[in-house]
Design a protein around this motif. Structure first.
Motif, PDB file in Angstrom:
ATOM      1  N   ARG A  10       0.969  -1.326   0.032  1.00  0.00           N
ATOM      2  CA  ARG A  10       0.036   0.044  -0.095  1.00  0.00           C
ATOM      3  C   ARG A  10       0.812   1.236   0.116  1.00  0.00           C
ATOM      4  NH1 ARG A  10      -0.189   2.376   5.211  1.00  0.00           N
ATOM      5  NH2 ARG A  10       0.309   0.862   6.953  1.00  0.00           N
ATOM      6  N   LEU A  11       0.036   2.385   0.005  1.00  0.00           N
ATOM      7  CA  LEU A  11       0.818   3.649   0.045  1.00  0.00           C
ATOM      8  C   LEU A  11       1.208   3.850   1.612  1.00  0.00           C
ATOM      9  CD1 LEU A  11       1.872   6.662  -0.993  1.00  0.00           C
ATOM     10  CD2 LEU A  11      -0.729   7.257  -0.684  1.00  0.00           C
ATOM     11  N   VAL A  12       2.327   4.444   1.971  1.00  0.00           N
ATOM     12  CA  VAL A  12       2.769   4.735   3.295  1.00  0.00           C
ATOM     13  C   VAL A  12       3.707   5.867   3.150  1.00  0.00           C
ATOM     14  CG1 VAL A  12       4.670   3.044   3.279  1.00  0.00           C
ATOM     15  CG2 VAL A  12       3.808   3.545   5.359  1.00  0.00           C
ATOM     16  N   GLN A  13       3.713   6.679   4.374  1.00  0.00           N
ATOM     17  CA  GLN A  13       4.760   7.845   4.159  1.00  0.00           C
ATOM     18  C   GLN A  13       6.080   7.329   4.876  1.00  0.00           C
ATOM     19  OE1 GLN A  13       2.792  10.642   7.012  1.00  0.00           O
ATOM     20  NE2 GLN A  13       1.716  11.592   5.325  1.00  0.00           N
ATOM     21  N   ALA A  14       7.067   8.191   4.337  1.00  0.00           N
ATOM     22  CA  ALA A  14       8.426   7.890   4.806  1.00  0.00           C
ATOM     23  C   ALA A  14       8.606   7.995   6.186  1.00  0.00           C
ATOM     24  CB  ALA A  14       9.349   8.851   4.044  1.00  0.00           C
ATOM     25  N   GLY A  15       9.407   7.245   6.672  1.00  0.00           N
ATOM     26  CA  GLY A  15       9.359   6.748   8.118  1.00  0.00           C
ATOM     27  C   GLY A  15       8.555   5.994   8.884  1.00  0.00           C
ATOM     28  N   GLY A  16       7.524   5.281   7.859  1.00  0.00           N
ATOM     29  CA  GLY A  16       6.607   4.429   8.204  1.00  0.00           C
ATOM     30  C   GLY A  16       6.970   3.021   8.225  1.00  0.00           C
ATOM     31  N   SER A  17       6.059   2.211   8.704  1.00  0.00           N
ATOM     32  CA  SER A  17       6.281   0.713   8.595  1.00  0.00           C
ATOM     33  C   SER A  17       5.032   0.224   7.743  1.00  0.00           C
ATOM     34  CB  SER A  17       6.251   0.026  10.118  1.00  0.00           C
ATOM     35  OG  SER A  17       7.436   0.884  10.905  1.00  0.00           O
ATOM     36  N   LEU A  18       5.446  -1.167   7.506  1.00  0.00           N
ATOM     37  CA  LEU A  18       4.640  -1.919   6.854  1.00  0.00           C
ATOM     38  C   LEU A  18       4.825  -3.424   6.764  1.00  0.00           C
ATOM     39  CD1 LEU A  18       2.307  -1.472   4.800  1.00  0.00           C
ATOM     40  CD2 LEU A  18       3.944  -1.411   2.729  1.00  0.00           C
ATOM     41  N   ARG A  19       3.877  -4.247   6.877  1.00  0.00           N
ATOM     42  CA  ARG A  19       4.406  -5.703   6.853  1.00  0.00           C
ATOM     43  C   ARG A  19       3.772  -6.544   5.466  1.00  0.00           C
ATOM     44  NH1 ARG A  19       3.098 -10.629  11.050  1.00  0.00           N
ATOM     45  NH2 ARG A  19       1.063 -10.529   9.928  1.00  0.00           N
ATOM     46  N   LEU A  20       4.552  -6.851   4.773  1.00  0.00           N
ATOM     47  CA  LEU A  20       4.281  -7.777   3.405  1.00  0.00           C
ATOM     48  C   LEU A  20       4.139  -9.409   3.911  1.00  0.00           C
ATOM     49  CD1 LEU A  20       6.086  -6.575   0.668  1.00  0.00           C
ATOM     50  CD2 LEU A  20       4.081  -5.569   1.538  1.00  0.00           C
ATOM     51  N   SER A  21       2.940 -10.026   3.275  1.00  0.00           N
ATOM     52  CA  SER A  21       2.773 -11.414   3.542  1.00  0.00           C
ATOM     53  C   SER A  21       3.062 -12.171   2.124  1.00  0.00           C
ATOM     54  CB  SER A  21       1.420 -11.936   4.263  1.00  0.00           C
ATOM     55  OG  SER A  21       1.418 -11.171   5.255  1.00  0.00           O
ATOM     56  N   CYS A  22       3.433 -13.293   2.307  1.00  0.00           N
ATOM     57  CA  CYS A  22       3.715 -14.156   1.073  1.00  0.00           C
ATOM     58  C   CYS A  22       3.201 -15.600   1.511  1.00  0.00           C
ATOM     59  CB  CYS A  22       4.855 -14.330   0.632  1.00  0.00           C
ATOM     60  SG  CYS A  22       5.531 -15.717  -0.677  1.00  0.00           S
ATOM     61  N   VAL A  64      18.663  -2.889   2.746  1.00  0.00           N
ATOM     62  CA  VAL A  64      17.700  -2.925   3.890  1.00  0.00           C
ATOM     63  C   VAL A  64      18.060  -3.396   5.081  1.00  0.00           C
ATOM     64  CG1 VAL A  64      16.062  -3.562   1.891  1.00  0.00           C
ATOM     65  CG2 VAL A  64      16.998  -5.342   3.210  1.00  0.00           C
ATOM     66  N   LYS A  65      19.404  -3.879   5.397  1.00  0.00           N
ATOM     67  CA  LYS A  65      19.846  -4.323   6.479  1.00  0.00           C
ATOM     68  C   LYS A  65      19.661  -3.160   7.558  1.00  0.00           C
ATOM     69  CE  LYS A  65      23.583  -7.429   4.840  1.00  0.00           C
ATOM     70  NZ  LYS A  65      24.872  -7.624   4.574  1.00  0.00           N
ATOM     71  N   GLY A  66      18.958  -3.752   8.811  1.00  0.00           N
ATOM     72  CA  GLY A  66      18.880  -3.218   9.814  1.00  0.00           C
ATOM     73  C   GLY A  66      17.562  -2.368   9.836  1.00  0.00           C
ATOM     74  N   ARG A  67      16.711  -2.497   8.686  1.00  0.00           N
ATOM     75  CA  ARG A  67      15.354  -1.775   8.808  1.00  0.00           C
ATOM     76  C   ARG A  67      14.266  -2.903   8.436  1.00  0.00           C
ATOM     77  NH1 ARG A  67      14.408   1.529   4.640  1.00  0.00           N
ATOM     78  NH2 ARG A  67      15.578   0.512   3.113  1.00  0.00           N
ATOM     79  N   ASN A  84      10.629  -1.388   8.190  1.00  0.00           N
ATOM     80  CA  ASN A  84      10.412  -0.277   9.170  1.00  0.00           C
ATOM     81  C   ASN A  84      11.411   1.115   8.435  1.00  0.00           C
ATOM     82  OD1 ASN A  84       8.962  -1.678  10.626  1.00  0.00           O
ATOM     83  ND2 ASN A  84      10.661  -2.482  12.005  1.00  0.00           N
ATOM     84  N   SER A  85      11.217   2.062   9.061  1.00  0.00           N
ATOM     85  CA  SER A  85      11.898   3.278   8.711  1.00  0.00           C
ATOM     86  C   SER A  85      11.991   3.226   6.979  1.00  0.00           C
ATOM     87  CB  SER A  85      13.323   3.067   9.123  1.00  0.00           C
ATOM     88  OG  SER A  85      13.489   3.127  10.792  1.00  0.00           O
ATOM     89  N   LEU A  86      10.790   3.159   6.420  1.00  0.00           N
ATOM     90  CA  LEU A  86      10.641   3.231   5.222  1.00  0.00           C
ATOM     91  C   LEU A  86      11.233   4.431   4.534  1.00  0.00           C
ATOM     92  CD1 LEU A  86       7.449   0.983   4.923  1.00  0.00           C
ATOM     93  CD2 LEU A  86       9.506   0.643   3.478  1.00  0.00           C
TER      94      LEU A  86
END
Length: 123
Positions: A10-22, A64-67, A84-86
């Motif tokens: 989805r659309l998210v603001q910078a600094g935000g978080s998101l979880r993808l599923s597979c 992406v390491k650490g995020r 995290n920290s997108l």
């Protein structure tokens, strides 16, 4: 053959978080790895993260390491990518796929790609 379906983009603001599923249908071999890749417009597909299905060993791309954190739920036959920290540069279509060799980091080893999930990070 295993089939994979991504969700959670989805659309998210910078600094935000998101979880993808597979979510996987079919049996995943214990020596297999599942991985996440992404492709931004005009760029080549990039390795993001991978997890070995039985042992749970994890691997990450440098950007992406650490995020980002990859994990799997054995009982639900599902892999996750916690982001995290997108940043705006994380904007891409994210794909999951299966690596029967279990190495996890070589794109050419991957098969059974999902249809992708769009992640857009606004600045």
């Amino acid at each position: 053959q295993v089939q994979l379906v991504e969700s959670g983009g989805r659309l998210v603001q910078a600094g935000g978080s998101l979880r993808l599923s597979c979510a996987a249908s079919g049996r995943i071999g214990g020596n297999h790895a599942l991985g996440w890749f992404r492709q931004a417009p005009g760029k080549e597909r990039e390795f993001v993260a991978a997890v070995t299905w039985s042992a749970g060993n994890t691997y990450y791309g440098d950007s992406v390491k650490g995020r980002f954190t990859v994990s799997r739920d054995y009982d639900k036959n599902t892999m996750y990518l916690q982001m995290n920290s997108l940043k705006p540069e994380d904007t891409a279509v994210y794909y999951c796929a299966v690596d029967p060799t279990g190495w996890g980091t070589i794109e050419a080893d991957y098969i059974s790609w999902g249809q992708g999930a769009q992640v857009t990070v606004s600045s």
